[in-house]
Scaffold this motif. Structure first.
Motif, PDB file in Angstrom:
ATOM      1  N   MET A 296      -0.939   7.517   0.133  1.00 55.95           N
ATOM      2  CA  MET A 296       0.217   8.387  -0.042  1.00 55.95           C
ATOM      3  C   MET A 296      -0.119   9.624  -0.850  1.00 55.95           C
ATOM      4  N   SER A 297       0.222  10.776  -0.288  1.00 62.55           N
ATOM      5  CA  SER A 297       0.067  12.034  -1.013  1.00 62.55           C
ATOM      6  C   SER A 297       1.351  12.324  -1.787  1.00 62.55           C
ATOM      7  N   GLU A 298       1.345  13.387  -2.576  1.00 58.40           N
ATOM      8  CA  GLU A 298       2.551  13.776  -3.297  1.00 58.40           C
ATOM      9  C   GLU A 298       3.672  14.097  -2.307  1.00 58.40           C
ATOM     10  N   ALA A 299       3.305  14.747  -1.199  1.00 55.86           N
ATOM     11  CA  ALA A 299       4.317  15.086  -0.195  1.00 55.86           C
ATOM     12  C   ALA A 299       4.926  13.832   0.414  1.00 55.86           C
ATOM     13  N   ASP A 300       4.125  12.782   0.560  1.00 54.50           N
ATOM     14  CA  ASP A 300       4.656  11.526   1.109  1.00 54.50           C
ATOM     15  C   ASP A 300       5.701  10.927   0.180  1.00 54.50           C
ATOM     16  N   VAL A 301       5.418  10.977  -1.131  1.00 52.99           N
ATOM     17  CA  VAL A 301       6.376  10.419  -2.084  1.00 52.99           C
ATOM     18  C   VAL A 301       7.663  11.241  -2.057  1.00 52.99           C
ATOM     19  N   ASP A 302       7.516  12.571  -1.957  1.00 52.56           N
ATOM     20  CA  ASP A 302       8.706  13.416  -1.835  1.00 52.56           C
ATOM     21  C   ASP A 302       9.500  13.046  -0.577  1.00 52.56           C
ATOM     22  N   ALA A 303       8.773  12.751   0.497  1.00 55.00           N
ATOM     23  CA  ALA A 303       9.456  12.382   1.750  1.00 55.00           C
ATOM     24  C   ALA A 303      10.241  11.088   1.571  1.00 55.00           C
ATOM     25  N   CYS A 304       9.689  10.146   0.792  1.00 53.42           N
ATOM     26  CA  CYS A 304      10.404   8.900   0.496  1.00 53.42           C
ATOM     27  C   CYS A 304      11.732   9.198  -0.188  1.00 53.42           C
TER      28      CYS A 304
ATOM     29  N   LEU B 134       0.677   9.972 -11.946  1.00 49.58           N
ATOM     30  CA  LEU B 134      -0.280   9.451 -12.928  1.00 49.58           C
ATOM     31  C   LEU B 134      -1.504  10.355 -12.880  1.00 49.58           C
ATOM     32  N   SER B 135      -2.049  10.674 -14.035  1.00 48.11           N
ATOM     33  CA  SER B 135      -3.281  11.449 -13.989  1.00 48.11           C
ATOM     34  C   SER B 135      -4.262  10.938 -15.031  1.00 48.11           C
ATOM     35  N   ASP B 136      -5.492  10.998 -14.645  1.00 45.30           N
ATOM     36  CA  ASP B 136      -6.575  10.593 -15.550  1.00 45.30           C
ATOM     37  C   ASP B 136      -7.150  11.854 -16.166  1.00 45.30           C
ATOM     38  N   PRO B 137      -6.949  12.081 -17.485  1.00 41.27           N
ATOM     39  CA  PRO B 137      -7.398  13.345 -18.074  1.00 41.27           C
ATOM     40  C   PRO B 137      -8.908  13.535 -18.021  1.00 41.27           C
TER      41      PRO B 137
ATOM     42  N   GLY C 151      -9.535  14.036 -14.067  1.00 36.48           N
ATOM     43  CA  GLY C 151      -8.590  14.935 -13.422  1.00 36.48           C
ATOM     44  C   GLY C 151      -7.953  14.334 -12.177  1.00 36.48           C
ATOM     45  N   HIS C 152      -8.224  13.048 -11.941  1.00 34.48           N
ATOM     46  CA  HIS C 152      -7.675  12.406 -10.754  1.00 34.48           C
ATOM     47  C   HIS C 152      -6.166  12.243 -10.879  1.00 34.48           C
ATOM     48  N   ARG C 153      -5.426  12.584  -9.838  1.00 34.36           N
ATOM     49  CA  ARG C 153      -3.967  12.447  -9.869  1.00 34.36           C
ATOM     50  C   ARG C 153      -3.512  11.525  -8.749  1.00 34.36           C
ATOM     51  N   ARG C 154      -2.399  10.866  -9.037  1.00 37.75           N
ATOM     52  CA  ARG C 154      -1.906   9.877  -8.087  1.00 37.75           C
ATOM     53  C   ARG C 154      -0.385   9.863  -8.191  1.00 37.75           C
ATOM     54  N   PHE C 155       0.285   9.673  -7.061  1.00 41.18           N
ATOM     55  CA  PHE C 155       1.754   9.672  -7.076  1.00 41.18           C
ATOM     56  C   PHE C 155       2.274   8.395  -6.439  1.00 41.18           C
ATOM     57  N   LEU C 156       3.357   7.894  -7.003  1.00 40.52           N
ATOM     58  CA  LEU C 156       3.941   6.696  -6.416  1.00 40.52           C
ATOM     59  C   LEU C 156       5.464   6.763  -6.475  1.00 40.52           C
ATOM     60  N   PRO C 157       6.112   6.157  -5.502  1.00 35.98           N
ATOM     61  CA  PRO C 157       7.569   6.073  -5.559  1.00 35.98           C
ATOM     62  C   PRO C 157       7.970   4.934  -6.489  1.00 35.98           C
ATOM     63  N   MET C 158       8.959   5.204  -7.343  1.00 32.14           N
ATOM     64  CA  MET C 158       9.409   4.195  -8.314  1.00 32.14           C
ATOM     65  C   MET C 158      10.885   3.933  -8.111  1.00 32.14           C
ATOM     66  N   MET C 159      11.219   2.685  -7.937  1.00 34.19           N
ATOM     67  CA  MET C 159      12.622   2.306  -7.746  1.00 34.19           C
ATOM     68  C   MET C 159      12.808   0.880  -8.229  1.00 34.19           C
TER      69      MET C 159
ATOM     70  N   LEU D  16       8.192  -5.760  -5.466  1.00 35.98           N
ATOM     71  CA  LEU D  16       7.447  -4.575  -5.039  1.00 35.98           C
ATOM     72  C   LEU D  16       6.036  -4.665  -5.600  1.00 35.98           C
ATOM     73  N   ARG D  17       5.077  -4.468  -4.731  1.00 35.28           N
ATOM     74  CA  ARG D  17       3.675  -4.540  -5.144  1.00 35.28           C
ATOM     75  C   ARG D  17       3.017  -3.219  -4.794  1.00 35.28           C
ATOM     76  N   TYR D  18       2.121  -2.783  -5.665  1.00 43.13           N
ATOM     77  CA  TYR D  18       1.442  -1.503  -5.473  1.00 43.13           C
ATOM     78  C   TYR D  18      -0.055  -1.744  -5.286  1.00 43.13           C
ATOM     79  N   GLN D  19      -0.641  -0.973  -4.395  1.00 46.14           N
ATOM     80  CA  GLN D  19      -2.101  -0.999  -4.252  1.00 46.14           C
ATOM     81  C   GLN D  19      -2.658   0.355  -4.663  1.00 46.14           C
ATOM     82  N   GLY D  20      -3.845   0.339  -5.251  1.00 47.27           N
ATOM     83  CA  GLY D  20      -4.509   1.592  -5.609  1.00 47.27           C
ATOM     84  C   GLY D  20      -4.153   2.103  -6.988  1.00 47.27           C
ATOM     85  N   LEU D  21      -3.572   1.282  -7.825  1.00 46.93           N
ATOM     86  CA  LEU D  21      -3.264   1.732  -9.190  1.00 46.93           C
ATOM     87  C   LEU D  21      -4.356   1.267 -10.148  1.00 46.93           C
TER      88      LEU D  21
END
Lengths: 165, 251
Positions: B60-68, B96-99, B102-110, B246-251
């Motif tokens: 999932m990209s940032e745009a995908d999370v926005d689409a959600c 989420l970002s790793d300082p 510089g890796h960034r990651r986005f997830l939908p939270m509900m 809800l389970r997340y992969q890639g975190l």
């Protein structure tokens, strides 16, 4: 003893005539010491010939059906019952032919018509959709369906599709 | 498809304790030493489904999370003004970002649809409840708007309606003075059962992708369980023992 007419049958006939007059008048207007109010005649849906129960039953019992159904739906997920509020609004859709939106506070709304007459205050429509979706909404999103009302489920699927474009 | 549902036991912890006690087979192996064998593991597979989502953040990209988020708004008719802390928020984007890298990651939270939901524990009227199939909902007919559940939820998944609304959608009744959150698109689940696709999943699973998988966590043959078995999945704040659906992969 003279053969004059007995007064009782005459009185009874007069009473019957008077009664029939008042009954026919009550069809249109209910009178009281505070004036008269037109009796509501909510519009029948044009896409169905009969309700889920006979009209007499619905007039008296619809609130009980809905109260039972709301718990069955929220707690147990029963959504295909014939007593769903969404089902009511799909048929008795107060959207008018000219595309005007008729919300519950408007006395022309199907539910509001009788509730105003009977001084009933409900709060169903503070949360629930107070109509199947209006023609104006439909025509904005789905021009090809402008000719008639569609059920909310159908509308929703259309809405999803139009959003994807 | 209509799902067969059962009444939820109001005190799950106590019931589980009693079941556990019954399920223990004990053997006396020495004076004062008992060997307990639990048959609990074989009892977890029940007829009742437990609906869940697997969210693959790698896909999932940032745009995908926005689409959600957009899909959820469209499905349920809620809006949220930018920067407002009091507007409705059924689902939100978390970055989420790793300082260091510089890796960034986005997830939908509900709403995580916990097995042991704290929002249900604290609700004074019983409005906040868990359905037999594991979906955590607010019964707005008896919600008094106290917002205890909002404070109890560690995921900040719930929001409160402050202003009168109109033109709600038929599938999503919402009104002033009540709390609301993600329903896992319960109206679709009640209609389609295991074939249901929540609006957020539908929005990102375009073109054969399956970044969000919906399914029955109790069914060992379901897609979601197969993928979890193969690649695992993270429960957010698993340390709290809420066992979210809800389970997340890639975190």
């Amino acid at each position: 003893m003279s053969k004059s007419l007995h007064p009782l049958p005459i009185l009874m006939i007069a009473l019957l005539v008077w009664l029939s007059c008042t009954v026919s008048a009550a069809d249109e207007v209910a009178s009281s010491g505070f004036g008269s109010v037109a009796i509501p005649r909510p519009a029948k849906p044009d896409n169905a010939s009969e309700c889920v129960e006979p009209v007499e039953v619905m007039r008296r019992e619809h609130m009980k059906f809905l109260l039972h159904q709301r718990d069955a739906t929220v707690l147990e997920g029963e959504r295909d019952s014939k007593y769903s509020l969404t089902g009511c609004m799909d048929c008795h859709n107060p959207a008018r032919n000219d595309g005007q939106v008729v919300r519950y506070p408007d006395p022309r709304h199907f539910c509001a018509d009788c509730h105003r007459y009977a001084s009933v205050k409900i709060d169903c429509f503070e949360c629930h959709a107070d109509r199947g979706l209006s023609r104006s909404q439909q025509s904005r999103l789905i021009p090809e369906l402008n000719t008639g009302l569609v059920s909310s489920q159908t509308f929703h699927r259309q809405l999803e599709r139009s959003g994807e474009d | 498809m209509k799902t067969e549902l059962e009444r939820v036991e109001p005190r799950p912890a106590r019931r589980r304790f009693l079941q556990g006690a019954a399920a223990l087979a004990s053997t006396l192996i020495a004076p004062g030493v008992l060997l307990y064998i639990s048959s609990h593991a074989t009892e977890t597979a029940t007829k009742s489904p437990r609906w869940g989502l697997l969210i693959d953040t790698n896909a999932m990209s940032e745009a995908d999370v926005d689409a959600c988020v957009q899909a959820c708004k469209r499905e349920h008719g809620w809006q949220s003004r930018a920067g407002s802390k009091t507007d409705a928020q059924w689902i939100r984007k978390v970055g989420l970002s790793d300082p260091q890298s510089g890796h960034r990651r986005f997830l939908p939270m509900m709403c995580q649809h916990c097995e042991n939901p704290p929002c249900v524990d604290v609700c004074p009227t019983g409005a906040s409840f868990k359905r037999a199939d594991g979906i955590v909902l607010v019964n707005r007919h008896i919600c008094i708007g106290c917002r205890y559940c909002m404070m109890a939820c560690p995921y900040k998944a719930r929001s409160f309606i402050h202003e009168p609304l109109q033109d709600q959608l038929p599938v999503a009744p919402r009104g002033k003075g009540t709390v609301e959150s993600c329903t896992l698109c319960v109206h679709r689940i009640d209609r389609d059962g295991a074939d249901a696709v929540p609006a957020c999943a539908e929005a990102v699973n375009q073109g054969g992708r399956s970044a969000i998988v919906f399914g029955d966590l109790n069914d060992s043959d379901s897609e979601i369980v197969k993928r979890l078995r193969k690649h695992g999945g993270t429960k957010l704040r698993a340390d709290m023992g809420l066992n979210p659906a809800l389970r997340y992969q890639g975190l």
